[in-house]
Design a protein around this motif. Structure first.
Motif, PDB file in Angstrom:
ATOM      1  N   ALA A 269       1.244  -1.370   0.427  1.00 48.15           N
ATOM      2  CA  ALA A 269       0.414  -0.291   0.021  1.00 48.15           C
ATOM      3  C   ALA A 269       0.406   0.938  -0.138  1.00 48.15           C
ATOM      4  O   ALA A 269       2.056   0.560   0.533  1.00 48.15           O
ATOM      5  CB  ALA A 269      -0.655   0.080   1.169  1.00 48.15           C
ATOM      6  N   SER A 270       0.459   1.810  -0.767  1.00 54.30           N
ATOM      7  CA  SER A 270       0.656   3.867  -0.650  1.00 54.30           C
ATOM      8  C   SER A 270       0.457   4.462   0.456  1.00 54.30           C
ATOM      9  O   SER A 270      -0.946   4.240   0.047  1.00 54.30           O
ATOM     10  CB  SER A 270       1.117   3.939  -1.697  1.00 54.30           C
ATOM     11  OG  SER A 270       1.696   5.666  -2.383  1.00 54.30           O
ATOM     12  N   VAL A 271       1.103   5.263   1.373  1.00 59.69           N
ATOM     13  CA  VAL A 271       0.282   5.589   2.476  1.00 59.69           C
ATOM     14  C   VAL A 271       1.132   7.431   2.273  1.00 59.69           C
ATOM     15  O   VAL A 271       2.478   7.139   2.451  1.00 59.69           O
ATOM     16  CB  VAL A 271      -0.153   5.647   3.867  1.00 59.69           C
ATOM     17  CG1 VAL A 271      -0.488   6.468   4.777  1.00 59.69           C
ATOM     18  CG2 VAL A 271      -0.204   4.537   4.145  1.00 59.69           C
ATOM     19  N   SER A 272       0.355   9.069   2.314  1.00 58.89           N
ATOM     20  CA  SER A 272       1.541  10.049   2.362  1.00 58.89           C
ATOM     21  C   SER A 272       0.706  10.283   3.441  1.00 58.89           C
ATOM     22  O   SER A 272       0.248  10.744   3.693  1.00 58.89           O
ATOM     23  CB  SER A 272       1.231  10.713   1.019  1.00 58.89           C
ATOM     24  OG  SER A 272       2.288  11.268   0.889  1.00 58.89           O
TER      25      SER A 272
ATOM     26  N   LEU B 247       3.607  -5.320  10.056  1.00 57.59           N
ATOM     27  CA  LEU B 247       3.906  -4.033   8.910  1.00 57.59           C
ATOM     28  C   LEU B 247       4.964  -4.523   8.361  1.00 57.59           C
ATOM     29  O   LEU B 247       6.521  -4.366   9.257  1.00 57.59           O
ATOM     30  CB  LEU B 247       3.516  -2.621   9.254  1.00 57.59           C
ATOM     31  CG  LEU B 247       2.038  -1.881   9.268  1.00 57.59           C
ATOM     32  CD1 LEU B 247       2.215  -0.401   9.575  1.00 57.59           C
ATOM     33  CD2 LEU B 247       0.994  -2.811   8.489  1.00 57.59           C
ATOM     34  N   LEU B 248       5.961  -4.056   7.213  1.00 58.81           N
ATOM     35  CA  LEU B 248       7.638  -3.805   7.096  1.00 58.81           C
ATOM     36  C   LEU B 248       7.559  -2.831   6.324  1.00 58.81           C
ATOM     37  O   LEU B 248       7.160  -2.314   5.487  1.00 58.81           O
ATOM     38  CB  LEU B 248       7.683  -4.542   6.005  1.00 58.81           C
ATOM     39  CG  LEU B 248       7.555  -6.597   6.503  1.00 58.81           C
ATOM     40  CD1 LEU B 248       7.781  -7.869   5.804  1.00 58.81           C
ATOM     41  CD2 LEU B 248       8.571  -6.229   7.760  1.00 58.81           C
ATOM     42  N   GLU B 249       8.605  -1.929   6.709  1.00 57.58           N
ATOM     43  CA  GLU B 249       8.687  -0.316   6.264  1.00 57.58           C
ATOM     44  C   GLU B 249       9.954   0.104   5.489  1.00 57.58           C
ATOM     45  O   GLU B 249      10.733  -0.965   6.436  1.00 57.58           O
ATOM     46  CB  GLU B 249       8.463   0.343   6.877  1.00 57.58           C
ATOM     47  CG  GLU B 249       6.862   0.711   7.709  1.00 57.58           C
ATOM     48  CD  GLU B 249       6.538   1.438   8.773  1.00 57.58           C
ATOM     49  OE1 GLU B 249       5.123   1.982   8.564  1.00 57.58           O
ATOM     50  OE2 GLU B 249       7.461   1.568   9.674  1.00 57.58           O
ATOM     51  N   THR B 250      10.515  -0.461   4.398  1.00 59.86           N
ATOM     52  CA  THR B 250      11.810  -0.069   4.478  1.00 59.86           C
ATOM     53  C   THR B 250      11.749   1.066   4.255  1.00 59.86           C
ATOM     54  O   THR B 250      11.529   2.383   3.039  1.00 59.86           O
ATOM     55  CB  THR B 250      11.825  -0.988   2.506  1.00 59.86           C
ATOM     56  OG1 THR B 250      11.672  -2.319   3.141  1.00 59.86           O
ATOM     57  CG2 THR B 250      12.566  -0.718   2.813  1.00 59.86           C
TER      58      THR B 250
END
Length: 76
Positions: A3-6, A61-64
């Motif tokens: 997913a893309s979140v800003s 969640l995995l965040e890079t």
């Protein structure tokens, strides 16, 4: 699934002070109350490619890190 979140925020602090908190990528649970646990998945210096695992309740969640320009831009 991805997913893309800003999100953007204005913080009343000098950039260097804000960067110290945000750049401690594994310490998210210290300042985000909804996060139960966060940890880095790979060692080495922080920067583009650093990945963390974030636990929020039963959700993982995995965040890079995708952008790293101290002390003004951090994107993941």
């Amino acid at each position: 699934m991805s997913a893309s979140v800003s999100r953007t925020a204005v913080v009343a602090a000098p950039p260097g002070d804000a960067w110290e908190v945000l750049a401690d990528f594994g310490a998210l649970a210290r300042w985000v109350p909804e996060v139960d646990h966060a940890c880095l998945l790979r060692g080495g210096p922080p920067g583009v490619g650093t990945t963390r695992r974030v636990q929020v309740g039963r959700t993982t969640l995995l965040e890079t890190v995708r952008a790293w320009s101290p002390p003004v831009h951090l994107g993941y």
